[in-house]
Design a protein around this motif. Structure first.
Motif, PDB file in Angstrom:
ATOM      1  N   SER A 313       0.853  -1.189   0.000  1.00  0.00           N
ATOM      2  CA  SER A 313       0.000   0.000   0.000  1.00  0.00           C
ATOM      3  C   SER A 313       0.888   1.238   0.000  1.00  0.00           C
ATOM      4  O   SER A 313       2.059   1.191   0.396  1.00  0.00           O
ATOM      5  N   ASP A 314       0.325   2.351  -0.430  1.00  0.00           N
ATOM      6  CA  ASP A 314       1.068   3.604  -0.386  1.00  0.00           C
ATOM      7  C   ASP A 314       1.419   3.932   1.067  1.00  0.00           C
ATOM      8  O   ASP A 314       0.675   3.600   2.002  1.00  0.00           O
ATOM      9  N   GLN A 315       2.553   4.613   1.257  1.00  0.00           N
ATOM     10  CA  GLN A 315       2.980   4.942   2.606  1.00  0.00           C
ATOM     11  C   GLN A 315       1.962   5.852   3.286  1.00  0.00           C
ATOM     12  O   GLN A 315       1.463   6.800   2.675  1.00  0.00           O
ATOM     13  N   PRO A 316       1.651   5.584   4.565  1.00  0.00           N
ATOM     14  CA  PRO A 316       0.723   6.457   5.289  1.00  0.00           C
ATOM     15  C   PRO A 316       1.387   7.785   5.620  1.00  0.00           C
ATOM     16  O   PRO A 316       2.617   7.926   5.553  1.00  0.00           O
ATOM     17  N   ALA A 317       0.567   8.741   6.023  1.00  0.00           N
ATOM     18  CA  ALA A 317       1.074  10.080   6.327  1.00  0.00           C
ATOM     19  C   ALA A 317       1.178  10.350   7.821  1.00  0.00           C
ATOM     20  O   ALA A 317       1.927  11.228   8.240  1.00  0.00           O
ATOM     21  N   THR A 318       0.416   9.610   8.640  1.00  0.00           N
ATOM     22  CA  THR A 318       0.390   9.876  10.081  1.00  0.00           C
ATOM     23  C   THR A 318       0.513   8.563  10.847  1.00  0.00           C
ATOM     24  O   THR A 318       0.308   7.470  10.308  1.00  0.00           O
ATOM     25  N   ALA A 320      -1.495   7.560  13.143  1.00  0.00           N
ATOM     26  CA  ALA A 320      -2.821   6.937  13.196  1.00  0.00           C
ATOM     27  C   ALA A 320      -3.094   6.138  11.931  1.00  0.00           C
ATOM     28  O   ALA A 320      -3.591   5.006  11.981  1.00  0.00           O
ATOM     29  N   ASP A 321      -2.751   6.708  10.781  1.00  0.00           N
ATOM     30  CA  ASP A 321      -2.930   5.981   9.519  1.00  0.00           C
ATOM     31  C   ASP A 321      -2.080   4.725   9.467  1.00  0.00           C
ATOM     32  O   ASP A 321      -2.480   3.709   8.886  1.00  0.00           O
ATOM     33  N   ALA A 322      -0.893   4.771  10.071  1.00  0.00           N
ATOM     34  CA  ALA A 322       0.031   3.633  10.022  1.00  0.00           C
ATOM     35  C   ALA A 322      -0.510   2.418  10.748  1.00  0.00           C
ATOM     36  O   ALA A 322      -0.027   1.301  10.523  1.00  0.00           O
ATOM     37  N   SER A 323      -1.496   2.608  11.607  1.00  0.00           N
ATOM     38  CA  SER A 323      -2.087   1.485  12.352  1.00  0.00           C
ATOM     39  C   SER A 323      -3.289   0.875  11.646  1.00  0.00           C
ATOM     40  O   SER A 323      -3.933  -0.033  12.181  1.00  0.00           O
ATOM     41  N   SER A 324      -3.583   1.339  10.452  1.00  0.00           N
ATOM     42  CA  SER A 324      -4.757   0.839   9.729  1.00  0.00           C
ATOM     43  C   SER A 324      -4.592  -0.630   9.357  1.00  0.00           C
ATOM     44  O   SER A 324      -3.547  -1.056   8.859  1.00  0.00           O
ATOM     45  N   GLU A 325      -5.643  -1.412   9.580  1.00  0.00           N
ATOM     46  CA  GLU A 325      -5.643  -2.831   9.228  1.00  0.00           C
ATOM     47  C   GLU A 325      -5.592  -3.036   7.723  1.00  0.00           C
ATOM     48  O   GLU A 325      -5.217  -4.114   7.248  1.00  0.00           O
ATOM     49  N   TYR A 379       3.422   0.216   8.645  1.00  0.00           N
ATOM     50  CA  TYR A 379       2.504  -0.896   8.353  1.00  0.00           C
ATOM     51  C   TYR A 379       2.350  -1.735   9.619  1.00  0.00           C
ATOM     52  O   TYR A 379       2.623  -2.930   9.657  1.00  0.00           O
ATOM     53  N   ARG A 380       1.883  -1.091  10.667  1.00  0.00           N
ATOM     54  CA  ARG A 380       1.944  -1.637  12.017  1.00  0.00           C
ATOM     55  C   ARG A 380       0.997  -2.797  12.258  1.00  0.00           C
ATOM     56  O   ARG A 380       1.344  -3.728  12.999  1.00  0.00           O
ATOM     57  N   ALA A 381      -0.177  -2.772  11.671  1.00  0.00           N
ATOM     58  CA  ALA A 381      -1.116  -3.864  11.921  1.00  0.00           C
ATOM     59  C   ALA A 381      -0.590  -5.165  11.320  1.00  0.00           C
ATOM     60  O   ALA A 381      -0.632  -6.224  11.969  1.00  0.00           O
ATOM     61  N   GLN A 382      -0.093  -5.111  10.095  1.00  0.00           N
ATOM     62  CA  GLN A 382       0.464  -6.323   9.495  1.00  0.00           C
ATOM     63  C   GLN A 382       1.713  -6.774  10.243  1.00  0.00           C
ATOM     64  O   GLN A 382       1.912  -7.974  10.463  1.00  0.00           O
ATOM     65  N   ARG A 383       2.565  -5.834  10.641  1.00  0.00           N
ATOM     66  CA  ARG A 383       3.761  -6.209  11.407  1.00  0.00           C
ATOM     67  C   ARG A 383       3.377  -6.914  12.696  1.00  0.00           C
ATOM     68  O   ARG A 383       3.958  -7.957  13.038  1.00  0.00           O
ATOM     69  N   LYS A 384       2.413  -6.375  13.415  1.00  0.00           N
ATOM     70  CA  LYS A 384       1.997  -7.001  14.674  1.00  0.00           C
ATOM     71  C   LYS A 384       1.415  -8.387  14.423  1.00  0.00           C
ATOM     72  O   LYS A 384       1.671  -9.337  15.189  1.00  0.00           O
TER      73      LYS A 384
END
Length: 515
Positions: A313-318, A320-325, A379-384
């Protein structure tokens, strides 16, 4: 004809045809044909200027590579030989491959029927010219139980940032293979102030330009020596196409239209394949190139090669966005492939050949947090999800080998980096660059990051000097040795082992740091 003249020569047939790549579909290995019999008058001197390489070792096979420069726009027969000794007297096998203009006159020979865990020597011939002799090695048999495996990994070799003197030392090591984790070329324009210059003046966009950029890099004798010494397992990151690209999105969408970037990606993939020792399964098809794959070294280790660019996915900007599933670094299909491969690997050590850093990496000391969202921090949700799976009991000894940072970052891995009480589930060794970043300012680096390290208990070691990492793997432990050169601003340099990191089988994380 000089190398610079060859690089500036108009190359044959562009492959950008209606938005897709035209590729050779016939067999790569054929018997000599009468049509190719008299070719010597068409072959320029020093046709094998780019050297040789081998890659993706299997128990019974390996890919042999070369590329002939300066040939006319037609196919040429290239003779290949492989043997058990450098005089080509024992166990010699040979054949003919066709160097086609559609593939930039590159040759990829997938030799099979070889002995497992065996050293071989190889070379190519064309019209009386012979390449340097390469040395390669097959993998152990799947049922073998090796007592040890030694390999190196490296990344980030900006040609303009310095000399590849690290490869001279790497070539002298005793290694089963080299894993290259991305940024093999850099797409930047010529920098007149740099110690070495790219060809041309602008970034590459077309197939001809990407071919010329790869040829510039491949012309380096230190890099050629390391390729000729061992098989390589390669994957790309961003600079092989465009900085921080994500799927079909460039770093600067306002400057590159979707159509122009897709054409650029097609050209870059084609040139990448033409210059790497990859199997035909990685031959690009339009926008797509299959590079995530798995190699096994007996029961001791498996290498899961990732692609963290083509499906992300495109890189998030914030934050909060980085935690999106919904965000993914790998795409769902590659994630399923990875999880399934880890579960059923049947090996003692699961090594991930990975491009960008997994461990959380705050860039600001104190309560303020700053992250680079191009890394797994974006890409925190996938990493977790994946790190939780690492700790599920279904994955034996996961170790992530990473490039990109131009620094060494050795870390314990947790599903939740903000909670030190959560279990450690694996280890990551982020290796430094070959040249990218040039000679470092060590004091400034530690002034910035030592205070952050005090707040980041999962960080076990940090450094920003240039070099590579050598890993020694046994059934009981993996030891990674950080090999650093004293400068990249001279053709030669001394090398030293600056630190060693030990990971014990059955005990997730870094067991010991010896610096």
């Amino acid at each position: 004809m000089s190398l610079s003249e060859k690089l500036n020569q108009p190359l044959s047939r562009r492959l950008l045809l209606s938005g897709s790549a035209a590729v050779a579909t016939g067999p790569l290995l054929v018997r000599p044909a009468a049509a190719y019999a008299n070719t010597s008058h068409d072959v320029p001197a020093d046709v094998f200027t780019l050297g040789v390489a081998s890659g993706d070792p299997l128990p019974d096979g390996v890919v042999l590579w070369t590329r002939a420069l300066g040939l006319p726009d037609r196919s040429f027969p290239v003779r290949w030989e492989i043997a058990l000794d450098s005089r080509f007297a024992r166990g010699r096998r040979s054949g003919t491959a066709i160097a086609r203009p559609e593939l930039g006159h590159s040759v990829h020979v997938d030799v099979r029927g070889l002995r497992p865990d065996t050293v071989y020597y190889y070379r190519f011939r064309l019209s009386g010219q012979i390449t340097p002799i390469g040395r390669t090695r097959t993998a152990p048999a799947p049922t073998a139980h090796p007592r040890g495996l030694r390999f190196a990994f490296a990344s980030c070799q900006d040609f303009q940032a310095g000399f590849y003197n690290a490869y001279t030392h790497m070539a002298a090591e005793d290694l089963a293979f080299v894993a290259f984790l991305g940024d093999y070329i850099y797409e930047g324009p010529r920098n007149a102030a740099a110690i070495r210059q790219h060809e041309g003046t602008d970034e590459p966009y077309t197939l001809d330009q990407y071919r010329a950029r790869h040829a510039t890099y491949k012309s380096d004798p230190h890099l050629q020596a390391a390729h000729a010494a061992f098989p390589w397992i390669v994957t790309f990151d961003d600079h092989e196409i465009d900085n921080n690209w994500a799927d079909e999105i460039p770093q600067d969408p306002a400057a590159q239209t979707p159509e122009s970037f897709r054409a650029r990606r097609i050209a870059a993939f084609q040139a990448y394949y033409e210059h790497m020792p990859l199997r035909r399964s990685s031959l690009p098809r339009g926008l797509d190139m299959q590079v995530y794959r798995r190699l096994r070294f007996g029961s001791l280790a498996g290498v899961h090669v990732l692609d963290t660019r083509q499906y992300r996915s495109d890189q998030p900007a914030t934050l909060a966005d980085a935690s999106s599933e919904s965000l993914t670094m790998t795409g769902p299909e590659q994630e399923r492939w990875l999880v399934d491969g880890l579960r059923h690997s049947g090996v003692r050590w699961n090594l991930l050949a990975n491009q960008v850093m997994w461990a959380q990496n705050d860039r600001t000391a104190g309560p303020t947090q700053t992250f680079d969202f191009d890394n797994w921090d974006g890409y925190r949700a996938q990493r977790k999800r994946l790190l939780t799976y690492f700790g599920s009991g279904h994955v034996d000894n996961p170790v992530i080998l990473t490039g990109d940072r131009h620094c060494t970052w050795v870390s314990d891995l947790r599903p939740d980096f903000d909670d030190p009480s959560t279990p450690i589930v694996g280890a990551e060794i982020t290796g430094t660059s070959i040249t990218s970043g040039g000679n470092p300012n060590v004091a400034a680096f530690h002034a910035t990051y030592d205070p952050i390290m005090a707040e980041s208990p999962h960080w076990r070691y940090i450094d920003n000097q240039r070099g590579y990492v050598v890993c020694d793997v046994t059934p009981s432990e993996l030891t990674a040795s950080l090999r650093l050169v004293d400068t990249v601003l001279a053709p030669t340099a001394s090398v030293r082992t600056a630190a060693r990191f030990t990971i014990e089988a059955g005990r997730p994380g870094i067991a010991d740091v010896a610096a």
